[in-house]
Design a protein around this motif. Structure first.
Motif, PDB file in Angstrom:
ATOM      1  N   VAL A  62       0.854  -1.187   0.000  1.00 44.14           N
ATOM      2  CA  VAL A  62       0.000   0.000   0.000  1.00 44.14           C
ATOM      3  C   VAL A  62       0.890   1.237   0.000  1.00 44.14           C
ATOM      4  O   VAL A  62       1.687   1.445   0.923  1.00 44.14           O
ATOM      5  CB  VAL A  62      -0.932   0.028   1.226  1.00 44.14           C
ATOM      6  CG1 VAL A  62      -1.770   1.303   1.228  1.00 44.14           C
ATOM      7  CG2 VAL A  62      -1.827  -1.207   1.245  1.00 44.14           C
ATOM      8  N   VAL A  63       0.774   2.045  -1.057  1.00 43.37           N
ATOM      9  CA  VAL A  63       1.584   3.260  -1.187  1.00 43.37           C
ATOM     10  C   VAL A  63       0.668   4.478  -1.165  1.00 43.37           C
ATOM     11  O   VAL A  63      -0.144   4.660  -2.081  1.00 43.37           O
ATOM     12  CB  VAL A  63       2.407   3.252  -2.488  1.00 43.37           C
ATOM     13  CG1 VAL A  63       3.188   4.557  -2.632  1.00 43.37           C
ATOM     14  CG2 VAL A  63       3.357   2.055  -2.517  1.00 43.37           C
ATOM     15  N   PRO A  64       0.761   5.326  -0.146  1.00 45.14           N
ATOM     16  CA  PRO A  64      -0.060   6.538  -0.095  1.00 45.14           C
ATOM     17  C   PRO A  64       0.431   7.576  -1.108  1.00 45.14           C
ATOM     18  O   PRO A  64       1.597   7.971  -1.083  1.00 45.14           O
ATOM     19  CB  PRO A  64       0.126   7.054   1.340  1.00 45.14           C
ATOM     20  CG  PRO A  64       0.680   5.880   2.108  1.00 45.14           C
ATOM     21  CD  PRO A  64       1.509   5.128   1.114  1.00 45.14           C
ATOM     22  N   LEU A  65      -0.451   7.997  -2.001  1.00 48.96           N
ATOM     23  CA  LEU A  65      -0.129   9.072  -2.933  1.00 48.96           C
ATOM     24  C   LEU A  65      -0.441  10.395  -2.234  1.00 48.96           C
ATOM     25  O   LEU A  65      -1.352  11.134  -2.616  1.00 48.96           O
ATOM     26  CB  LEU A  65      -0.929   8.916  -4.230  1.00 48.96           C
ATOM     27  CG  LEU A  65      -0.463   9.761  -5.411  1.00 48.96           C
ATOM     28  CD1 LEU A  65       0.980   9.461  -5.771  1.00 48.96           C
ATOM     29  CD2 LEU A  65      -1.370   9.545  -6.619  1.00 48.96           C
ATOM     30  N   PHE A  66       0.305  10.631  -1.178  1.00 51.75           N
ATOM     31  CA  PHE A  66       0.205  11.833  -0.354  1.00 51.75           C
ATOM     32  C   PHE A  66       1.586  12.445  -0.232  1.00 51.75           C
ATOM     33  O   PHE A  66       2.595  11.781  -0.499  1.00 51.75           O
ATOM     34  CB  PHE A  66      -0.334  11.494   1.045  1.00 51.75           C
ATOM     35  CG  PHE A  66      -1.818  11.227   1.092  1.00 51.75           C
ATOM     36  CD1 PHE A  66      -2.686  12.172   1.621  1.00 51.75           C
ATOM     37  CD2 PHE A  66      -2.353  10.032   0.612  1.00 51.75           C
ATOM     38  CE1 PHE A  66      -4.058  11.930   1.672  1.00 51.75           C
ATOM     39  CE2 PHE A  66      -3.712   9.782   0.650  1.00 51.75           C
ATOM     40  CZ  PHE A  66      -4.571  10.728   1.180  1.00 51.75           C
ATOM     41  N   GLU A  74      -0.725   8.562   8.680  1.00 54.82           N
ATOM     42  CA  GLU A  74      -0.450   7.937   9.970  1.00 54.82           C
ATOM     43  C   GLU A  74      -1.714   7.463  10.683  1.00 54.82           C
ATOM     44  O   GLU A  74      -1.642   6.550  11.510  1.00 54.82           O
ATOM     45  CB  GLU A  74       0.308   8.906  10.884  1.00 54.82           C
ATOM     46  CG  GLU A  74       1.720   9.194  10.404  1.00 54.82           C
ATOM     47  CD  GLU A  74       2.493  10.068  11.372  1.00 54.82           C
ATOM     48  OE1 GLU A  74       1.852  10.678  12.266  1.00 54.82           O
ATOM     49  OE2 GLU A  74       3.726  10.140  11.244  1.00 54.82           O
ATOM     50  N   GLN A  75      -2.854   8.066  10.359  1.00 53.78           N
ATOM     51  CA  GLN A  75      -4.074   7.728  11.082  1.00 53.78           C
ATOM     52  C   GLN A  75      -5.207   7.218  10.193  1.00 53.78           C
ATOM     53  O   GLN A  75      -5.716   6.107  10.403  1.00 53.78           O
ATOM     54  CB  GLN A  75      -4.563   8.958  11.874  1.00 53.78           C
ATOM     55  CG  GLN A  75      -3.565   9.445  12.913  1.00 53.78           C
ATOM     56  CD  GLN A  75      -4.091  10.639  13.689  1.00 53.78           C
ATOM     57  OE1 GLN A  75      -5.244  10.661  14.136  1.00 53.78           O
ATOM     58  NE2 GLN A  75      -3.257  11.662  13.849  1.00 53.78           N
ATOM     59  N   VAL A  76      -5.601   8.011   9.203  1.00 50.96           N
ATOM     60  CA  VAL A  76      -6.806   7.693   8.434  1.00 50.96           C
ATOM     61  C   VAL A  76      -6.648   6.425   7.608  1.00 50.96           C
ATOM     62  O   VAL A  76      -7.479   5.502   7.695  1.00 50.96           O
ATOM     63  CB  VAL A  76      -7.201   8.871   7.519  1.00 50.96           C
ATOM     64  CG1 VAL A  76      -8.380   8.486   6.633  1.00 50.96           C
ATOM     65  CG2 VAL A  76      -7.553  10.090   8.359  1.00 50.96           C
ATOM     66  N   ILE A  77      -5.604   6.338   6.792  1.00 50.68           N
ATOM     67  CA  ILE A  77      -5.457   5.180   5.899  1.00 50.68           C
ATOM     68  C   ILE A  77      -5.314   3.877   6.685  1.00 50.68           C
ATOM     69  O   ILE A  77      -6.039   2.904   6.410  1.00 50.68           O
ATOM     70  CB  ILE A  77      -4.279   5.381   4.926  1.00 50.68           C
ATOM     71  CG1 ILE A  77      -4.542   6.583   4.019  1.00 50.68           C
ATOM     72  CG2 ILE A  77      -4.059   4.123   4.089  1.00 50.68           C
ATOM     73  CD1 ILE A  77      -3.385   6.942   3.118  1.00 50.68           C
ATOM     74  N   PRO A  78      -4.414   3.792   7.685  1.00 48.29           N
ATOM     75  CA  PRO A  78      -4.320   2.528   8.437  1.00 48.29           C
ATOM     76  C   PRO A  78      -5.629   2.141   9.128  1.00 48.29           C
ATOM     77  O   PRO A  78      -5.980   0.960   9.181  1.00 48.29           O
ATOM     78  CB  PRO A  78      -3.210   2.815   9.460  1.00 48.29           C
ATOM     79  CG  PRO A  78      -2.421   3.929   8.881  1.00 48.29           C
ATOM     80  CD  PRO A  78      -3.416   4.767   8.132  1.00 48.29           C
ATOM     81  N   ARG A  79      -6.348   3.128   9.630  1.00 49.32           N
ATOM     82  CA  ARG A  79      -7.622   2.843  10.293  1.00 49.32           C
ATOM     83  C   ARG A  79      -8.626   2.266   9.301  1.00 49.32           C
ATOM     84  O   ARG A  79      -9.299   1.261   9.586  1.00 49.32           O
ATOM     85  CB  ARG A  79      -8.181   4.132  10.904  1.00 49.32           C
ATOM     86  CG  ARG A  79      -9.497   3.935  11.652  1.00 49.32           C
ATOM     87  CD  ARG A  79     -10.102   5.283  12.006  1.00 49.32           C
ATOM     88  NE  ARG A  79     -10.606   5.984  10.840  1.00 49.32           N
ATOM     89  CZ  ARG A  79     -10.524   7.309  10.665  1.00 49.32           C
ATOM     90  NH1 ARG A  79      -9.924   8.070  11.548  1.00 49.32           N
ATOM     91  NH2 ARG A  79     -11.014   7.863   9.570  1.00 49.32           N
TER      92      ARG A  79
END
Length: 210
Positions: A62-66, A74-79
């Motif tokens: 999983v690669v965040p395009l942020f 750190e919070q939203v995607i893992p949750r």
């Protein structure tokens, strides 16, 4: 089998906001590097919460395009991915050096490699300089110019500004531009006052946004 998930923000308001995500996903698919490539969004479909369940692969990157190691990464995607054992400390990062952390999504029996956001990658420093070259039409732009790297910034997470400052510092160390400053939309120093921070008469402004 291995899968890649590109996790992006998306938008309910701007229908073009997801275009870069789909473009990068298509380019990666063409390389054949992964068995599966999926896009997932916070503000659009397909959503973060469902994407892992659509994959056949047992191993997922999983690669965040942020841009930053901040609130969303750190919070939203893992949750939303239901990575119950996730802790930002697993990245062992100073705010700009996250690589990846390996976790188990036990409810679906998959191994998840949760990677750092693309915006903190060292290659982005060169992308910023290339944007300055494009804006001026000068491949040697630098002398006589100031460069402003602009980020979002937020009071919700101190790491949000670090990526912008990191790349600005790396460019400044090259001594290519007369001045290099990191400015922000939602925290000080603000881009509204960009001319106040430069002595240079010519300023290139490069927004570091997706």
């Amino acid at each position: 089998m291995q899968a890649l998930v590109i996790a992006a923000h998306g938008s309910h308001l701007n229908p073009d906001a997801s275009d870069p995500t789909y473009a990068h996903a298509d380019a990666i698919r063409e390389t054949g590097a992964f068995d599966e490539v999926r896009e997932a969004f916070w503000k659009e479909e397909p959503h973060f919460r469902e994407v892992i369940r659509t994959l056949e692969s047992d191993e997922v990157f999983v690669v965040p395009l942020f841009i930053s190691e901040g609130y969303f990464t750190e919070q939203v995607i893992p949750r939303e991915l239901r990575l119950d054992d996730w802790d930002p400390e697993q990245w062992e990062s100073d705010g700009t050096s996250a690589s990846q952390a390996t976790l188990e999504a036990e409810d679906v029996g998959k191994t998840i490699h949760y990677c750092g956001p693309v915006g903190t990658h060292d290659a982005m420093t060169d992308v910023i300089v290339q944007r300055a070259e494009t804006a001026t039409g000068d491949p040697d732009v630098g002398e006589g110019f100031g460069l402003s790297v602009v980020g979002h910034g937020t009071d919700r997470n101190e790491n949000s500004a670090k990526a912008i400052e990191y790349h600005s510092d790396r460019i400044a160390e090259r001594d290519r531009f007369d001045e290099v400053k990191a400015l922000f939309m939602d925290e000080e120093p603000e881009v509204d006052d960009v001319t106040d921070y430069f002595e240079s008469e010519d300023i290139v402004v490069v927004p570091l946004f997706i």
